[in-house]
Write a protein that holds these residues in place. Sequence first.
Motif, PDB file in Angstrom:
ATOM      1  N   ARG A 161       5.186   4.162 -12.948  1.00 29.11           N
ATOM      2  CA  ARG A 161       4.637   3.431 -11.816  1.00 29.11           C
ATOM      3  C   ARG A 161       5.148   1.994 -11.777  1.00 29.11           C
ATOM      4  O   ARG A 161       5.424   1.441 -10.708  1.00 29.11           O
TER       5      ARG A 161
ATOM      6  N   ASP B 217      -0.068   4.044  -2.688  1.00 28.44           N
ATOM      7  CA  ASP B 217      -1.282   4.818  -2.384  1.00 28.44           C
ATOM      8  C   ASP B 217      -1.003   5.825  -1.276  1.00 28.44           C
ATOM      9  O   ASP B 217      -1.423   6.973  -1.328  1.00 28.44           O
ATOM     10  N   ARG B 218      -0.296   5.350  -0.274  1.00 26.29           N
ATOM     11  CA  ARG B 218       0.028   6.209   0.854  1.00 26.29           C
ATOM     12  C   ARG B 218       0.867   7.404   0.390  1.00 26.29           C
ATOM     13  O   ARG B 218       0.645   8.546   0.794  1.00 26.29           O
TER      14      ARG B 218
ATOM     15  N   ASP C 191       0.812  -1.219   0.000  1.00 25.79           N
ATOM     16  CA  ASP C 191       0.000   0.000   0.000  1.00 25.79           C
ATOM     17  C   ASP C 191       0.849   1.273   0.000  1.00 25.79           C
ATOM     18  O   ASP C 191       0.320   2.373   0.139  1.00 25.79           O
TER      19      ASP C 191
ATOM     20  N   GLU D  13       6.605  -0.391  -8.768  1.00 23.09           N
ATOM     21  CA  GLU D  13       6.019  -1.703  -8.448  1.00 23.09           C
ATOM     22  C   GLU D  13       7.067  -2.807  -8.503  1.00 23.09           C
ATOM     23  O   GLU D  13       7.062  -3.720  -7.682  1.00 23.09           O
TER      24      GLU D  13
ATOM     25  N   GLU E 243       0.950   8.753  -2.578  1.00 26.95           N
ATOM     26  CA  GLU E 243       0.119   9.678  -3.350  1.00 26.95           C
ATOM     27  C   GLU E 243      -0.737  10.540  -2.437  1.00 26.95           C
ATOM     28  O   GLU E 243      -0.875  11.749  -2.643  1.00 26.95           O
ATOM     29  N   GLN E 244      -1.293   9.892  -1.416  1.00 23.70           N
ATOM     30  CA  GLN E 244      -2.149  10.605  -0.464  1.00 23.70           C
ATOM     31  C   GLN E 244      -1.364  11.715   0.236  1.00 23.70           C
ATOM     32  O   GLN E 244      -1.791  12.865   0.305  1.00 23.70           O
TER      33      GLN E 244
END
Lengths: 600, 120
Positions: free
Chosen positions: A518, A485-486, A482, A522, A488-489
Amino acid sequence: MPKRIDVLICGGAACLSSHSDEVRAAIVREIEAHGLGKEVRVVETGCMGPCELGPVMVVYPDGAFYIRVSPQDAREIVEEHFLKGRPVQRLLWETPEARRIIEERKQVPFFAKQKKVVLANCGLIDPENIEEYIAADGYTALGKVLTEMSPQEVVEEIAASGLRGRGGAGFPTGRKWKFVADAPGSVKYVVCNGDEGDPGAFMDRSLLEGDPHAVIEGMTIAAYAVGASRGYIYVRAEYPLAIKRLKIATTAARGMGLLGEDILETGFSFDIELRMGAGAFVCGEETALIASIEGKRGQPRPRPPYPAVQGLFERPTLINNVETFGNIRHIILNGADWFRSIGTEASPGTKVFALSGKVINTGLVEVPMGTTLRELIFGIGGGIPDGKEFKAVQTGGPSGGCIPAEHLDTPIDYESLQALGAIMGSGGVIVMDEDNCMVNLARFFLEFTASESCGQCVPCRVGLPAMLEILERISRGAGRPDDLDRLEQLAETVQRASLCGLGQTAPNPVLSTLRYFREEYEEHIREGRCRAKVCTALVRYWIDPEACRGCDQCRRACPVEAISGTPGKPPYVIDEGMCVRCGTCREVCPFSAIEILDRR
Amino acid sequence: MKLEDLRKIRERAAKELTLRTGKARVKVIVGMGTSGIAAGARDVLAAFLDEIGKRDLSEVIVTQSGERGLASAEPVVEVHEEGKPTVVYGNVTPEAARRIVAEHIVNGNPVAEYVIEVRE
């Protein structure tokens, strides 16, 4: 007696660091020894552009452009070229693509594809000689403004030209001037922002070093337009040559009545003071810069009130970037329509860029707005060295973003770059090839901004280190599913909630690499693999037993004694437990026997 | 300093930049190969510069070239003028150089006795 040869030797910081001053001394010595002192003039100029090839010099009237000149070449140049008229072929620029020696500076693709407006004098005149600047129409624009135009007309002319701030944000310069001109108050200031802080950027430095009077003239015109009588140039203390030349220039201008009291006997007075910055990145932000000039700690404050209303010492203040001021005299002399004929509709004029990274011709270039990134990197820059593949280009430094190959045909203007998640910025352009890791790049810039954060507001002070921690984890191979996502947030929060431009733009390198690369992130997280073989925790060094000849060089070079073997008895072996993956062995191996493999 | 004074400085200083900006009306090329130098080309070149300086001519540049293969006629001097044929002079002496400046470059009449070739 007129001279028959002008020898212009680049005295920009890059050429000076490759000892152009020694070259100049040797040339002067040889000229004297050959009795040519009366016929040949030697001039030290500002940056000519191709910094990678320094020391560079150009000989007029032939226009022969010499590169990588050493003091030992001086005698041959003087005897063969200055005396007998035969340019020294081995020192001329040879284009790699054409394998052709180029006799004249203007034929070199690097120069031929540029359009020099702001940099017109850089590399052409002696920046320490005000008469050469005057000869190149210097201070003519100031004379025109003071005798023929009202302050309102000057503001209108600049507004009509469509000039936008060259510091990076692209705010319309004319509108800014109007705000200050309209602001109530009898005491106003003009400030030149020369706090160039992006790693790899040297546009402002080069202009200040190469044509200091152009900036002084631009500021003086601005002062007349907005009604200021005092100005400050804020320049980094780590630019000693720029400071020296600015001091010489302001003193000379004052001495000739072009700065100070009663300029050109028109009754208008304006003087400039230099302020040295201590090298904090945040001081490039206008409110922090103002605080720093006032002698306070360099910290930004919320806007509004904008500096145009309440700036330096609480007075209305016009603050523009070095390059913006450099454009002013050209607009006054040639008119707004001429300026609009260069560049694009929304971004008229030219832009100066500092090309660096994985590109053949690194250096200082100026192109019309709207030139494509491809033309900049492959046309003028000459492409990627060593036959490597282009990967991405970073514009705008740590506040900017990364642009991948599929967008190389994007025209360079404020809006197009922004649409790609990058920014124009002040003009730093860093080219990257297949050997650059995008995670590492984002980490590098974030490390920079996190350490340059002034610490005043929470999103920037806490948010950037939190993002950095995640990036470091990913490059160690310990990334979690995760994490992206973290990341980006956090990035969006920091962007939205930070007080000043530093925090608001610092996440850009992370967001743009996430957007275009990206899968590389990954790979780091899922496979523990760094495809560029940059993240040291994810690679291992291996000696190919077939290729090793047992020369012993790697063993001797290894700083941690991780390599064992007997001379003449290959193969040598690397102890992976001890190896720190510094890459030294690979550099010294004459047989290219050492490879970098994925750790897993 | 007034605007008028600035203009004067500019006019004077602009001459110093002629070599670099390439804004020259006349270009004088003195052959400075080995045989040219042996025949006295350096003195000829110095005479050109001196005479141009004395007359305060702008838009004239003096430069040099290598051997042209006319060893018997050295020192050889070419005068290139915008929109006019190129005149090549041979066996030029310092005195001839001064005459070329006065008669050819200033008044537009080539010095016939030294002309060895006229090229369109």
